[in-house]
Write a protein that holds these residues in place. Structure first.
Motif, mmCIF file in Angstrom:
data_model
loop_
_atom_site.group_PDB
_atom_site.id
_atom_site.type_symbol
_atom_site.label_atom_id
_atom_site.label_comp_id
_atom_site.label_asym_id
_atom_site.label_seq_id
_atom_site.Cartn_x
_atom_site.Cartn_y
_atom_site.Cartn_z
ATOM 1 N N ILE A 23 0.901 -1.224 0.009
ATOM 2 C CA ILE A 23 0.017 0.027 -0.069
ATOM 3 C C ILE A 23 0.769 1.269 0.061
ATOM 4 N N ALA A 24 2.010 1.190 0.844
ATOM 5 C CA ALA A 24 2.853 2.324 0.832
ATOM 6 C C ALA A 24 3.449 2.506 -0.550
ATOM 7 N N LEU A 25 3.776 1.713 -1.254
ATOM 8 C CA LEU A 25 4.402 1.510 -2.440
ATOM 9 C C LEU A 25 3.641 2.200 -3.620
ATOM 10 N N LEU A 26 2.517 1.739 -3.299
ATOM 11 C CA LEU A 26 1.311 2.620 -4.531
ATOM 12 C C LEU A 26 1.117 3.901 -4.103
ATOM 13 N N VAL A 27 1.158 4.492 -2.811
ATOM 14 C CA VAL A 27 1.240 5.880 -2.698
ATOM 15 C C VAL A 27 2.239 6.470 -3.169
ATOM 16 N N ALA A 242 -5.873 4.662 -5.924
ATOM 17 C CA ALA A 242 -5.589 4.120 -4.741
ATOM 18 C C ALA A 242 -5.232 5.044 -3.611
ATOM 19 N N THR A 243 -4.484 5.981 -3.839
ATOM 20 C CA THR A 243 -3.815 6.802 -2.803
ATOM 21 C C THR A 243 -5.210 7.532 -2.228
ATOM 22 N N ILE A 244 -6.006 7.921 -3.079
ATOM 23 C CA ILE A 244 -7.242 8.785 -2.733
ATOM 24 C C ILE A 244 -8.108 7.857 -1.838
ATOM 25 N N VAL A 245 -8.414 6.414 -2.353
ATOM 26 C CA VAL A 245 -9.091 5.600 -1.464
ATOM 27 C C VAL A 245 -8.292 5.313 -0.230
ATOM 28 N N VAL A 246 -6.916 5.247 -0.156
ATOM 29 C CA VAL A 246 -6.228 5.043 1.089
ATOM 30 C C VAL A 246 -6.469 6.407 2.216
ATOM 31 N N ARG B 112 -3.427 -4.011 22.799
ATOM 32 C CA ARG B 112 -4.149 -5.231 21.851
ATOM 33 C C ARG B 112 -5.188 -4.618 20.845
ATOM 34 N N GLN B 113 -5.892 -3.685 21.414
ATOM 35 C CA GLN B 113 -6.910 -3.233 20.422
ATOM 36 C C GLN B 113 -6.076 -2.598 19.320
ATOM 37 N N ALA B 114 -5.345 -1.657 19.507
ATOM 38 C CA ALA B 114 -4.418 -1.185 18.413
ATOM 39 C C ALA B 114 -3.763 -2.127 17.347
ATOM 40 N N LEU B 115 -3.089 -3.004 17.945
ATOM 41 C CA LEU B 115 -2.383 -3.972 17.131
ATOM 42 C C LEU B 115 -3.483 -4.710 16.336
ATOM 43 N N LEU B 116 -4.619 -4.931 16.963
ATOM 44 C CA LEU B 116 -5.685 -5.854 16.220
ATOM 45 C C LEU B 116 -6.130 -4.891 14.882
ATOM 46 N N MET B 117 -6.425 -3.741 15.341
ATOM 47 C CA MET B 117 -6.771 -2.721 14.277
ATOM 48 C C MET B 117 -5.914 -2.693 13.179
ATOM 49 N N LEU B 118 -4.847 -2.707 13.367
ATOM 50 C CA LEU B 118 -3.675 -2.567 12.363
ATOM 51 C C LEU B 118 -3.697 -3.724 11.457
ATOM 52 N N VAL B 119 -4.251 -4.919 11.797
ATOM 53 C CA VAL B 119 -4.383 -5.952 10.993
ATOM 54 C C VAL B 119 -5.822 -5.994 10.176
ATOM 55 N N ALA B 120 -6.635 -5.355 10.859
ATOM 56 C CA ALA B 120 -8.118 -5.349 10.350
ATOM 57 C C ALA B 120 -8.023 -4.055 9.206
ATOM 58 N N LEU B 121 -7.053 -3.028 9.541
ATOM 59 C CA LEU B 121 -7.130 -2.005 8.656
ATOM 60 C C LEU B 121 -7.098 -2.171 7.079
ATOM 61 N N PRO B 122 -6.198 -2.774 6.726
ATOM 62 C CA PRO B 122 -6.097 -3.118 5.141
ATOM 63 C C PRO B 122 -7.342 -3.404 4.575
ATOM 64 N N PHE B 123 -8.173 -4.257 5.327
ATOM 65 C CA PHE B 123 -9.559 -4.731 4.741
ATOM 66 C C PHE B 123 -10.131 -3.775 4.374
ATOM 67 N N TRP B 124 -10.385 -2.451 4.876
ATOM 68 C CA TRP B 124 -11.218 -1.393 4.767
ATOM 69 C C TRP B 124 -10.813 -0.695 3.353
ATOM 70 N N THR B 125 -9.422 -0.768 3.037
ATOM 71 C CA THR B 125 -9.207 -0.158 1.604
ATOM 72 C C THR B 125 -9.650 -1.175 0.614
ATOM 73 N N ARG B 130 -5.257 -3.544 -3.821
ATOM 74 C CA ARG B 130 -4.435 -4.273 -2.849
ATOM 75 C C ARG B 130 -3.550 -5.263 -3.775
ATOM 76 N N VAL B 131 -4.583 -6.062 -4.474
ATOM 77 C CA VAL B 131 -4.128 -7.124 -5.400
ATOM 78 C C VAL B 131 -3.202 -6.328 -6.387
ATOM 79 N N TYR B 132 -3.749 -5.209 -7.020
ATOM 80 C CA TYR B 132 -3.159 -4.710 -8.175
ATOM 81 C C TYR B 132 -1.874 -4.246 -7.642
#
Lengths: 268, 297
Positions: A23-27, A242-246, B112-125, B130-132
């Motif tokens: 994600i960082a690289l995309l940005v 992507a950056t805007i979405v992030v 713990r909450q913050a660490l867990l949040m960091l795991v779930a965060l990418p899901f929201w983008t 992310r595959v791209y």
């Protein structure tokens, strides 16, 4: 023991690096002046400019937001009803079928759900003349169908943990069931509804496969546009998008975090 | 004691809306898929022969779609290919996710909450984005090959993109949070006094992990593996973007039958076979799992 803790934190740090580095690289590369995505040609915001003039992307983004909003509202309403049914109605005919249908979309491969819904829409069109072609309506229906299950899971667990004595007290004081629901139950499960709404919104904005089946030439949501662009290769414009979405997600989460912190401080 | 919405009318209305919705938009569509899988392909819109000819009053079902599945190795290979890729990806998620979930569960409560949040965060983008992102990293002139060449580890770029390796990397990356979250949930609930007891009885930490922690975390391991494995088998986007022409998976085959060959009966037959071979066993397993938990075992 100390060593073990160190090893664990190293593993954790690696996992975070794995999750965030792409994600960082995309940005970073969204600000690259060069069209060659991997060659750094200096800092530039030109891809953002191009993005803002791309009518196809802008229309698709607006359509996606509309679909996601409608989907989230409908899925939250239906998902909450489904959760109430599952938690509060112990016995009714067809309960097993209902439970199965609520949880099935969670494990169903998207490609099967997409195919099935398109075949339904084609069948209905032949039989009833509705829906007339693929449009926003068919996409919203398809998205509600799979996201209501996710809302149900979230609301159901909150509802199951809820203290029933508050509802009983209100009933004993003569409140009607509907009043009890709106003035007692709903405020208590509200955080779960908000979480479910957001989840449904995100799932809808993100969906490629089901949308590919049920969308038509007149209604192309953003993921389908991105998908067709990405299949042709890497494009710096998509990096900017992507950056805007992030950035938007980051801001939304920061705001949500702040609201929750203040509520906790107030003891709410 | 009066419970909420006890009146039959109210109950009926609340239950009716989601019930009717799911019947119409979830169950009926699958019956249609089943129906079309039994019909014969034909050019035109919709591209299949009607199953029942009303004029002749005869049922003209055919197993042609299923014969195609059995007659051509392609479908079996694609199905096995999907199972293999999903299996490897699940294992990858487990190997990466277990230590991470363990570290979070044993971190100080406040963090713990913050660490867990960091795991779930990418899901929201966006998942798609992310595959791209991995295309830019994995391609021949991509960042990974550039880094490896700069370090002098390789002289020629490695072909990673358009191989199964790239698909596995993409799947592990996309599904990792789905492994970590259930694992964390079981590890966090674990009674730590059991580990203390093991230590008091002279058990070394690693042995205690194998004998106490791992068996107790099995429900989380099973839940996480299912959450990763099932969508990975049906995955279309990741193999399409990161895999090459020889990455044969069932999701891509269904897609090609439907959109490229416009062979709706065969596409439907592929979907039915996938349901019977993958989803039904899993739902039966979950049903018994839920029953077992209700009994409090």
């Amino acid at each position: 023991m100390k060593n073990r803790g160190f090893a664990l934190y190293t593993a954790l740090a690696l996992v975070y690096a794995f999750l965030y580095l792409p994600i960082a690289l995309l940005v970073i590369y969204s600000f690259n002046a060069s069209k060659l995505v991997t060659v750094w040609g200096g800092f530039s915001t030109k891809w953002y400019g191009e993005l803002l003039h791309d009518a196809q992307v802008l229309d698709a983004a607006w359509l996606s937001l509309k679909i996601a909003f409608l989907n989230a509202c409908l899925a939250t309403a239906l998902g909450t009803m489904a959760a109430v049914v599952l938690v509060r109605f112990r016995r009714f005919s067809g309960r097993a079928l209902f439970t199965g249908m609520v949880s099935a979309p969670l494990v169903m491969p998207e490609i099967i759900t997409g195919l099935a819904l398109l075949l339904l829409f084609v069948g209905m069109e032949n039989l009833l003349g509705w829906p007339d072609g693929r449009s926003m309506t068919t996409i919203v229906i398809a998205h509600v169908t799979f996201s209501l299950s996710f809302v149900t899971v979230v609301v159901r667990s909150r509802l199951a943990q809820m203290d029933l004595s508050l509802e009983e007290a209100a009933m004993d004081l003569g409140a009607r069931p509907l009043t009890v629901f709106f003035s007692i139950t709903l405020p208590i499960i509200a955080p779960a509804l908000a979480a479910g709404w957001l989840l449904a919104f995100t799932l809808s904005v993100d969906d490629v496969v089901i949308s590919a089946f049920v969308s038509g030439p007149g209604a192309t949501p953003l993921p389908i546009v991105i998908f067709s662009k990405v299949r042709l290769g890497v494009s710096p414009e998509i990096n900017a998008l992507a950056t805007i979405v992030v950035a938007l997600v980051g801001v939304a989460i920061a705001v949500a975090g702040r609201v929750m912190m203040t509520r906790e401080k107030q003891g709410g | 004691m009066k419970t909420l919405l006890e009146g039959r009318g109210g109950r009926f209305l609340v239950g009716l809306a989601p019930y009717a919705w799911l019947l119409l938009f979830f169950l009926v569509p699958f019956l249609i898929v089943l129906k079309i899988s039994l019909s014969e392909p034909q050019m035109g819109i919709p591209p299949y022969m009607p199953l029942i000819d009303w004029a002749e009053g005869a049922f003209k079902g055919t197993l042609a779609g299923y014969n195609t599945l059995l007659g051509d190795n392609l479908y079996l290979l694609a199905y096995l290919g999907s199972l293999k890729l999903a299996g490897i990806s699940t294992l990858g998620c487990l190997l990466l996710g277990y230590p991470a979930a363990y570290a979070i569960a044993r971190a100080p409560q406040s963090r713990r909450q913050a660490l867990l949040m960091l795991v779930a965060l990418p899901f929201w983008t966006s998942f798609l984005i992310r595959v791209y992102a991995w295309i830019g990293i994995l391609k021949n002139e991509g960042l990974l090959n550039m880094a490896l060449q700069a370090l002098g580890l390789i002289s020629e770029p490695l072909q990673i993109l358009e191989t199964s390796t790239a698909v596995v990397i993409g799947m592990v990356y996309s599904y990792l949070p789905f492994m970590i979250l259930p694992l964390y949930a079981t590890l966090e609930k674990m009674d730590l006094s059991l580990l203390e007891a093991a230590a008091d009885l002279g058990c070394r930490p690693f042995k205690a992990f194998l004998a106490v922690t791992l068996p107790l975390s099995m429900p989380g391991v099973i839940a996480g593996c299912m959450l990763v494995f099932i969508p990975a088998v049906g995955e279309f986007v990741i193999p399409d973007l990161l895999g090459g022409p020889d990455t044969l998976v069932i999701g891509k085959v269904l897609w090609a039958e439907f959109f490229d060959n416009r062979d709706w009966p065969t596409a439907s037959a592929v979907a039915v076979a996938m349901l019977v071979l993958l989803v039904v066993p899993i739902m039966v397993f979950q049903h018994f799992e839920a029953k077992r938990q209700e009994r409090g075992e």
